[in-house]
Design a protein around this motif. Structure first.
Motif, PDB file in Angstrom:
ATOM      1  N   TYR A  90       2.785  18.607  -0.327  1.00  0.00           N
ATOM      2  CA  TYR A  90       1.750  19.046  -1.286  1.00  0.00           C
ATOM      3  C   TYR A  90       0.685  19.898  -0.598  1.00  0.00           C
ATOM      4  O   TYR A  90       0.347  20.994  -1.070  1.00  0.00           O
ATOM      5  CB  TYR A  90       1.110  17.820  -1.933  1.00  0.00           C
ATOM      6  N   LEU A  91       0.179  19.429   0.525  1.00  0.00           N
ATOM      7  CA  LEU A  91      -0.868  20.160   1.245  1.00  0.00           C
ATOM      8  C   LEU A  91      -0.357  21.500   1.773  1.00  0.00           C
ATOM      9  O   LEU A  91      -1.066  22.508   1.726  1.00  0.00           O
ATOM     10  CB  LEU A  91      -1.412  19.301   2.383  1.00  0.00           C
ATOM     11  N   GLN A  92       0.872  21.515   2.254  1.00  0.00           N
ATOM     12  CA  GLN A  92       1.443  22.764   2.777  1.00  0.00           C
ATOM     13  C   GLN A  92       1.669  23.770   1.645  1.00  0.00           C
ATOM     14  O   GLN A  92       1.397  24.963   1.791  1.00  0.00           O
ATOM     15  CB  GLN A  92       2.765  22.465   3.495  1.00  0.00           C
ATOM     16  N   ALA A  93       2.176  23.272   0.525  1.00  0.00           N
ATOM     17  CA  ALA A  93       2.413  24.158  -0.617  1.00  0.00           C
ATOM     18  C   ALA A  93       1.096  24.718  -1.168  1.00  0.00           C
ATOM     19  O   ALA A  93       1.024  25.888  -1.559  1.00  0.00           O
ATOM     20  CB  ALA A  93       3.172  23.405  -1.712  1.00  0.00           C
ATOM     21  N   TYR A 111       5.513   8.570   0.780  1.00  0.00           N
ATOM     22  CA  TYR A 111       4.195   9.066   0.336  1.00  0.00           C
ATOM     23  C   TYR A 111       3.658  10.089   1.333  1.00  0.00           C
ATOM     24  O   TYR A 111       3.182  11.164   0.942  1.00  0.00           O
ATOM     25  CB  TYR A 111       3.215   7.896   0.191  1.00  0.00           C
ATOM     26  N   LYS A 112       3.738   9.758   2.608  1.00  0.00           N
ATOM     27  CA  LYS A 112       3.213  10.662   3.646  1.00  0.00           C
ATOM     28  C   LYS A 112       3.946  12.001   3.626  1.00  0.00           C
ATOM     29  O   LYS A 112       3.325  13.055   3.795  1.00  0.00           O
ATOM     30  CB  LYS A 112       3.333  10.001   5.014  1.00  0.00           C
ATOM     31  N   LYS A 144       5.303  13.358  -7.590  1.00  0.00           N
ATOM     32  CA  LYS A 144       5.912  12.268  -6.814  1.00  0.00           C
ATOM     33  C   LYS A 144       4.840  11.327  -6.261  1.00  0.00           C
ATOM     34  O   LYS A 144       5.017  10.111  -6.239  1.00  0.00           O
ATOM     35  CB  LYS A 144       6.759  12.849  -5.689  1.00  0.00           C
ATOM     36  N   LEU A 145       3.705  11.899  -5.839  1.00  0.00           N
ATOM     37  CA  LEU A 145       2.604  11.066  -5.352  1.00  0.00           C
ATOM     38  C   LEU A 145       2.054  10.181  -6.472  1.00  0.00           C
ATOM     39  O   LEU A 145       1.710   9.019  -6.245  1.00  0.00           O
ATOM     40  CB  LEU A 145       1.483  11.956  -4.791  1.00  0.00           C
ATOM     41  N   ILE A 146       1.971  10.741  -7.684  1.00  0.00           N
ATOM     42  CA  ILE A 146       1.470   9.970  -8.828  1.00  0.00           C
ATOM     43  C   ILE A 146       2.400   8.805  -9.148  1.00  0.00           C
ATOM     44  O   ILE A 146       1.949   7.691  -9.443  1.00  0.00           O
ATOM     45  CB  ILE A 146       1.291  10.888 -10.058  1.00  0.00           C
ATOM     46  N   VAL A 147       3.703   9.052  -9.077  1.00  0.00           N
ATOM     47  CA  VAL A 147       4.682   7.981  -9.329  1.00  0.00           C
ATOM     48  C   VAL A 147       4.584   6.901  -8.257  1.00  0.00           C
ATOM     49  O   VAL A 147       4.646   5.702  -8.547  1.00  0.00           O
ATOM     50  CB  VAL A 147       6.111   8.557  -9.388  1.00  0.00           C
ATOM     51  N   ASN A 153       0.850  -1.185   0.000  1.00  0.00           N
ATOM     52  CA  ASN A 153       0.000   0.000   0.000  1.00  0.00           C
ATOM     53  C   ASN A 153       0.890   1.241   0.000  1.00  0.00           C
ATOM     54  O   ASN A 153       1.490   1.577   1.014  1.00  0.00           O
ATOM     55  CB  ASN A 153      -0.908  -0.005   1.233  1.00  0.00           C
ATOM     56  N   PRO A 154       0.987   1.936  -1.145  1.00  0.00           N
ATOM     57  CA  PRO A 154       1.917   3.074  -1.228  1.00  0.00           C
ATOM     58  C   PRO A 154       1.575   4.203  -0.271  1.00  0.00           C
ATOM     59  O   PRO A 154       2.462   4.942   0.156  1.00  0.00           O
ATOM     60  CB  PRO A 154       1.787   3.519  -2.689  1.00  0.00           C
TER      61      PRO A 154
END
Length: 229
Positions: free
Chosen positions: A36-39, A29-30, A54-57, A22-23
């Protein structure tokens, strides 16, 4: 006893393998999700986009990540990448209306009008939306398919919602005008009549487009232009 112990060991190993596969449970991932959320919070689109890639990869099967990416590109008027991402989404989910509309709009902004028209026609079959039909009619006009454009325009005018539905025009960067869909279509039909050399029909249509008294700069300009030639 030995068999039961072996079975328990195999079970724990299996559960461990599932957890490892589970990625979203990985630290990488975390971390990237937090970045991502902070940006996004600070509207740093460059950093947010890099973290999203990076999350998509890390989790290529999560369709929502591509949805976020295409909206990010689209919101910032990056038409080429928004088109390419929307095409990938449509390969996975041909019925995705958001991706279909973004692909149509992106084609249009890239001046690929034939492909934009095809995309809008596919979208209309799914959403039966007046604005989508207006885009179809306008693109047909741009492509000099005047007979088809008039037919599409008449479909809109026969719809009673055409007098209620509003559309926004921008005469310049600092001004916006809201007019009825009916007025917008009458203006478009006036342009068709003008291109076909029917000056009096064009005048009649432009006059109808501004008859409700609302400001409609484009229709007023088109009406004035008839007397300049």
């Amino acid at each position: 006893m030995r068999f039961n112990l072996l079975l328990i060991i195999i079970t724990f190993v299996s559960f461990g393998a599932i957890a490892q596969s589970n990625p979203k449970e990985s630290e990488e991932y975390k971390l990237n999700k937090a970045v991502y959320l902070q940006a996004k919070k600070y509207n740093d689109i460059g950093v947010a986009k890099n973290a999203l890639y990076k999350l998509i990869v890390l989790d290529p099967n999560d369709a929502s990540l591509l949805d976020s990416l295409v909206l990010m590109y689209f919101d910032y008027n990056q038409h080429a990448p928004s088109l390419l991402v929307s095409m990938d989404i449509l390969k996975r989910d041909p019925g995705n209306l958001v991706a279909l509309e973004i692909s149509a709009t992106s084609y249009e902004n890239l001046q690929l009008y034939d492909k934009a028209l095809t995309a809008y026609e596919s979208l209309y079959l799914r959403n039966n939306n007046l604005y989508t039909m207006y885009k179809i009619s306008f693109l047909q006009f741009n492509l000099k398919r005047y007979s088809e454009s008039k037919t599409s325009a008449d479909i809109i005018l026969k719809n009673e919602k055409a007098e209620e539905f509003k559309i926004v025009f921008n005469p310049d960067r600092n001004t916006s005008e809201e007019v009825t869909m009916k007025a917008a279509v009458l203006n478009l039909k006036g342009l068709i009549a003008k291109q076909e050399g029917n000056k009096e029909e064009a005048r009649k249509l432009f006059t109808e487009a501004v008859a409700d008294g609302n400001p409609f700069t484009f229709a007023q300009q088109n009406l004035a232009s008839l007397d300049e030639n």
